[in-house]
Design an enzyme around this catalytic site. Structure first.
Site, PDB file in Angstrom:
ATOM      1  N   ASP A  80       0.826  -1.209   0.000  1.00 19.37           N
ATOM      2  CA  ASP A  80       0.000   0.000   0.000  1.00 19.37           C
ATOM      3  C   ASP A  80       0.859   1.257   0.000  1.00 19.37           C
ATOM      4  OD1 ASP A  80       0.900  -0.627   2.619  1.00 19.37           O
ATOM      5  OD2 ASP A  80      -0.585   0.748   3.465  1.00 19.37           O
ATOM      6  N   GLU A  81       0.273   2.349  -0.429  1.00 13.08           N
ATOM      7  CA  GLU A  81       0.858   3.690  -0.331  1.00 13.08           C
ATOM      8  C   GLU A  81       2.310   3.749  -0.799  1.00 13.08           C
ATOM      9  OE1 GLU A  81      -1.821   5.475   3.312  1.00 13.08           O
ATOM     10  OE2 GLU A  81      -0.096   4.239   3.826  1.00 13.08           O
TER      11      GLU A  81
END
Length: 534
Positions: A339-340
């Site tokens: 993620d991210e």
């Protein structure tokens, strides 16, 4: 005299219709005690309840009977006895002698058909209370239901007056989803083995069966890796706010796994990559594209770090870390984050995931990744953990839905429903609010089966309640944010969709308050729940 008898009968009828009904107890000189808890007054809501017959009373002569040939059943019986002895004061010996009285734990038999690996049947009557299951996990889950059917005082560590009655009838129960998880972030702030064990015990009460440990992030690396020792000794030396941090030795991690297994939870380790990796980059300069190690990081920003995708050493690092963690982890899954990764170009992200997923398979594990994995090429059998929320863009949601249609399984953890670190309201002293406020009703009042429009219901593997720790430093902090929301997520994962009803649920939830008080859990007394007065 006739009038007195009539009045007494009318009073009994009236009392029987209330939650706090009181009935005379034999041998108590007219004193009264609360009626036995109705069989359906538990969390998660059972699949089927049939009240009938006399209540079972736990007494000084009660034995716990187990099959002679099952070590696991005997262990579960010992666990149950250990729970009940302090408050009841009863010996509760565990025996393999047959008998039709006491508490009976049974494995197999006709009445366990259709219950699956985790289901159970609990039958309570005048002489015996029997829990039957096809597998030991079912017996353990049945024990958790038994606990909730006893008065809340049974959770106390000192002798209580009782009586210890369980209403008559039968519960037949099995989970809706096989994956019912909770995530604990030990990277932003480090939590000790004992703190993790305490949380495991709390999860087990509500039939959670997966413990996802977020073991690495920008602020700290929390697991010893022999081939890259500075990850833990240096990368794990701090945390958010600049505290001392910490890490688990391999023996520490084995103890967490062992304890979780004894509570029928599977540990799922997460090493977040290619982003959320500053602790690793600070520990080894070669993992950076420029060969220079950044300083350790103690803030809370995200998206600024990335492993160097083109470098061969990156994949040597990944292979070593996954190999060592996989060897410590008996469970099926290994979480690779994803993620991210805002500092990783999209083409590099896809290339990285294409190289890393086969490494997980090489060491005998199945990939889980945050839902951004669906922007690459999820491996066959992989699970994508969806953490989007109402403000997540339509294109991102559709990407997840399309992956689900192609066979990628989904774990649902919508941030504005299931994230336990979101504030309850504007006055909550802990937590964050980037996904909005998440009160108790919002955490409960949604259906995993149709949450992502267009995604096939068959793709949903289950639910998970993540607890990120940017603002949490103690077990008391964990408990305040997890309770009372965690039981609602557990119910969404276990109970059939037809059982999900907020008005009925909040009555059952309110009844948990005295139990948490008895256990020393400092929970948030949500205003939308009519908690009993203390």
């Amino acid at each position: 005299m006739r009038r007195r008898r009539l009045l007494f009968s009318l009073l009994l009828v009236a009392a029987a219709g209330t939650v706090t009904a009181a009935v005379p107890q034999p041998g108590t000189s007219g004193t009264t005690a609360p009626a036995a808890t109705p069989l359906d007054r538990v969390i998660p809501a059972p699949a089927s309840v049939r009240p009938a017959g006399d209540a079972f009373t736990l007494g000084a002569g009660t034995r716990i009977r187990v099959p002679a040939n099952s070590g696991e059943a005997r262990q579960i019986a010992g666990y149950l006895a250990g729970l009940l002895r302090p408050a009841t004061g009863f010996a509760l010996p565990v025996t393999t002698r047959g008998g039709a009285d006491g508490i009976v734990l049974r494995l197999g038999g006709r009445d366990t058909r259709g219950l699956g690996a985790e289901g159970y049947r609990l039958t309570s009557g005048g002489r015996a209370l029997t829990i039957s299951a096809a597998r030991p996990a079912g017996l353990f889950h049945g024990v958790q239901t038994l606990r909730q059917l006893l008065p809340a005082a049974v959770e106390k560590k000192s002798r209580q007056p009782g009586p210890w009655r369980i209403a008559g009838g039968t519960i037949s129960d099995a989970p809706r989803y096989a994956y019912r998880g909770a995530m604990l972030d030990v990277s932003r702030h480090f939590f000790t083995v004992d703190q993790v064990k305490r949380y495991i015990d709390q999860l087990a009460q509500y039939k959670i069966n997966k413990l996802h440990l977020h073991l690495s992030d920008d602020q700290g690396w929390r697991i010893a890796i022999d081939s890259w020792p500075r990850l833990a000794t240096y990368g794990g030396s701090t945390q958010v706010g600049g505290g001392p941090g910490g890490h688990y030795s391999k023996d520490d991690y084995r103890e967490i796994v062992r304890y979780a297994t004894s509570r029928y939870l599977t540990v799922i380790p997460e090493i977040d990559m290619p982003g959320h990796t500053n602790a690793a980059l600070a520990s080894y300069a070669d993992l950076n594209c420029n060969g220079e190690a950044p300083p350790l990081y103690t803030g809370t920003k995200v998206g600024f770090s990335s492993l160097c995708v083109p470098k061969k050493v990156t994949y040597d690092f990944v292979d070593d870390v996954i190999r060592e963690i996989a060897a410590l982890t008996p469970g099926r899954y290994l979480h690779i984050g994803g993620d991210e990764a805002h500092s990783t170009p999209h083409a590099d992200y896809v290339a990285f995931m294409d190289k890393v997923q086969p490494v997980v398979a090489k060491y005998g594990k199945t990939v889980i990744g945050w839902h951004q994995l669906t922007g690459a090429h999820p491996a066959k059998g992989a699970l994508a953990q969806y953490w989007g929320y109402d403000k997540t863009g339509a294109a991102e949601r559709q990407q997840v839905v399309d992956a689900a249609k192609r066979g990628t399984g989904l774990i649902l953890s919508p941030a504005d429903r299931a994230y336990l670190d979101m504030k309850y309201d504007k006055d909550t002293p802990l937590g964050l609010a980037w996904a909005g406020y998440v009160d108790v009703r919002r955490a409960y009042d949604w259906d995993p089966g149709n949450y992502l429009a267009g995604a096939p219901g068959s793709a949903v593997a289950g639910v998970e309640a993540p607890l990120w720790s940017e603002t949490l430093t103690t077990s008391a902090n964990i408990e305040y944010m997890a309770f009372p929301r965690l039981p609602g997520i557990a119910e969404l994962g276990w109970s059939p969709a037809r059982a999900h009803d907020w008005d009925a649920y909040r009555v059952r939830l309110a009844a948990q308050g005295p139990r948490w008080d008895a256990q020393g859990i400092g929970y948030y007394r949500a205003p939308e729940v009519a908690w009993p007065t203390r």
